[in-house]
Design an enzyme around this catalytic site. Sequence first.
Site, short mmCIF file in Angstrom:
data_model
loop_
_atom_site.label_atom_id
_atom_site.label_comp_id
_atom_site.label_asym_id
_atom_site.label_seq_id
_atom_site.Cartn_x
_atom_site.Cartn_y
_atom_site.Cartn_z
N ASN A 1 18.85 1.80 36.45
CA ASN A 1 19.16 2.92 35.56
C ASN A 1 17.86 3.58 35.11
O ASN A 1 17.15 3.05 34.26
CB ASN A 1 19.96 2.40 34.36
N CYS B 1 19.43 6.76 31.34
CA CYS B 1 20.33 6.83 30.18
C CYS B 1 19.70 7.68 29.09
O CYS B 1 18.58 7.40 28.65
CB CYS B 1 20.63 5.45 29.63
N THR C 1 24.64 11.09 32.84
CA THR C 1 25.16 12.13 31.94
C THR C 1 24.13 13.23 31.66
O THR C 1 22.92 13.00 31.70
CB THR C 1 25.59 11.52 30.60
N GLY D 1 33.82 7.76 37.06
CA GLY D 1 33.36 7.37 35.73
C GLY D 1 34.40 7.63 34.66
O GLY D 1 35.35 6.89 34.50
#
Lengths: 260, 311
Positions: free
Chosen positions: B132, B135, B198, B270
């Site tokens: 990741n 985020c 996002t 998602g």
Amino acid sequence: MKAKVVSNKEVSPGLFRLSLAGGERLTTGRPGQFVMVRGVWGADPLLSRPFSVYRYRSSIDVDGTIQLLIKRVGRGTELFSRVVPGEELTVQGPLGNGFPKIDVSGRLFLAGGGIGVAPMMSVAESLAGEELKRTRLIFGGKAVNDVSGIDEDISDVGVETIFVTEDGGRGRAGTVVDVLKDELTPSDVVFACGPREMLRAVATLAGEKDCRAFISHEERMACGVGLCLGCAVPKASGEYALTCTDGPVFVAQSILWEEL
Amino acid sequence: MTNPARPDMSVELFGVRFKNRVMGASGTVGYGLELLDSLDISRIGAVVTKGISALPKRGNPPPRICETPAGVLNSIGLENIGAERFIIDVLPELSRHDTNIIANIFGETMSDYQRVASMFRGVKEVCALEVNLSCPNVKKGSIAFGRDPDTAARLIKKVKKSTDKPIIAKLTPNITDIVPLARSVQRAGADGVSLINTLIGMAVDVEKRRAVFKNITAGLSGPAVRPVALRMVWEAASNLSIPVIGIGGIGSARDALEFIMAGASAIQVGTANFTHPGIMGDIVEDMETYIKDRNINTLDTIQGIITRKHS
């Protein structure tokens, strides 16, 4: 699962009692559990809406239905206020833990602030005999409109009810917490649902009166089943619990109210 | 005429065979087990766990969720139980289901990332690590590393050294140009990329006259972001030789096929899991029907069809 709208009645201004028929699974939940509901309106509004089950059993509509009590406050509830019999909604649940089944040596007070009365009725209708006789529903709000619309169900369930309004328009003048202050003794138990400040006050009062208290917590949630971690509630232990799968019912004093 | 045989939906990516191209996106399927009431997870290609760090992480205070037009803002803050508990408590049960498990990992520092990656070394139930880099809801690590191509490359190199598994770099959309970042992580040794995470957004409560979230900004997902995600996947796939996994507002087989035609080798579902927790099973089935009805033998035929036309 799909559930069919059996009826949708405006029981007082902006307050709707929505009956849904969705089969046995839907009606075998526990008092205090909730359902996630969405209509056929696609991606906007995007998220399903959580509602406490107001009644599992009802002599008012056909068998095999649950009832929700919905107050029109935003886009989602506005759409639900307009659904008509025969329409299909998608329902998940009943979800969450519900109120515990416990022995109460004194009285059981079901404290509902405004729309927070919804899960309280599901508790009341699960009781009978001596238990029901020792149970009091306290239904509070700012004015008479906030404590209207459910008289038919109160009389159907047969629960003794204390009305309380801040302006004195119906029942006693004051708040749900004022009534509890006068009534509570250490052998009593409180189940409460309503605005956050009311629940916080119930937790404090229960501590002062040395009573057991359980509250139904409300938090924004996306999924209702523990996937999103969106509905975290801070616990006194320092951890977060999830409103959807660990709650919505918590021991009032287990919540870290200062962080909410 | 329809083809009566069940189509082969499988795909091999970075040396791993997936039964189909549909995966549950990190942060929307819990640790996989939370989905079981709604979905037989053996129907999907992979479960991508929620972000796991070396040590447990508490996450952000409520509120964590806010609905927006056709989307949702979240500020979860990477709450998770930590790698050790995941491996000991969750993995044995999760691995009983016939699907691939991809662990999404993150840290606050580069050595945190290395540490969590090394904790999965030799854990055979996990087929790949999704790193990741993106985020937006935590102050340290993650997006701070993921926006700069050189920093992201350094991190990918370090993680690569710490693991025996293929690694997928999960990229942020919160940059001007995805291509230099994607190329950089490919050069650094990433075996695949996944995008998008996002988009940074915010919401204001006009009654309380303050931002909805304590961190002010939050991450936007759902159908609202799909066209942006699709464009970025198309840009990445047009410029990379490693697999691209498309993510962003996918809620149907048609959405998934858009991403595959734009060049994605696989897709992750998602936010749609929140509103329809069984949706990934339907997406797999509807993709099968799509290719059966059109006499296409495999999705390879249409994968990247847009990319090829434009590159």
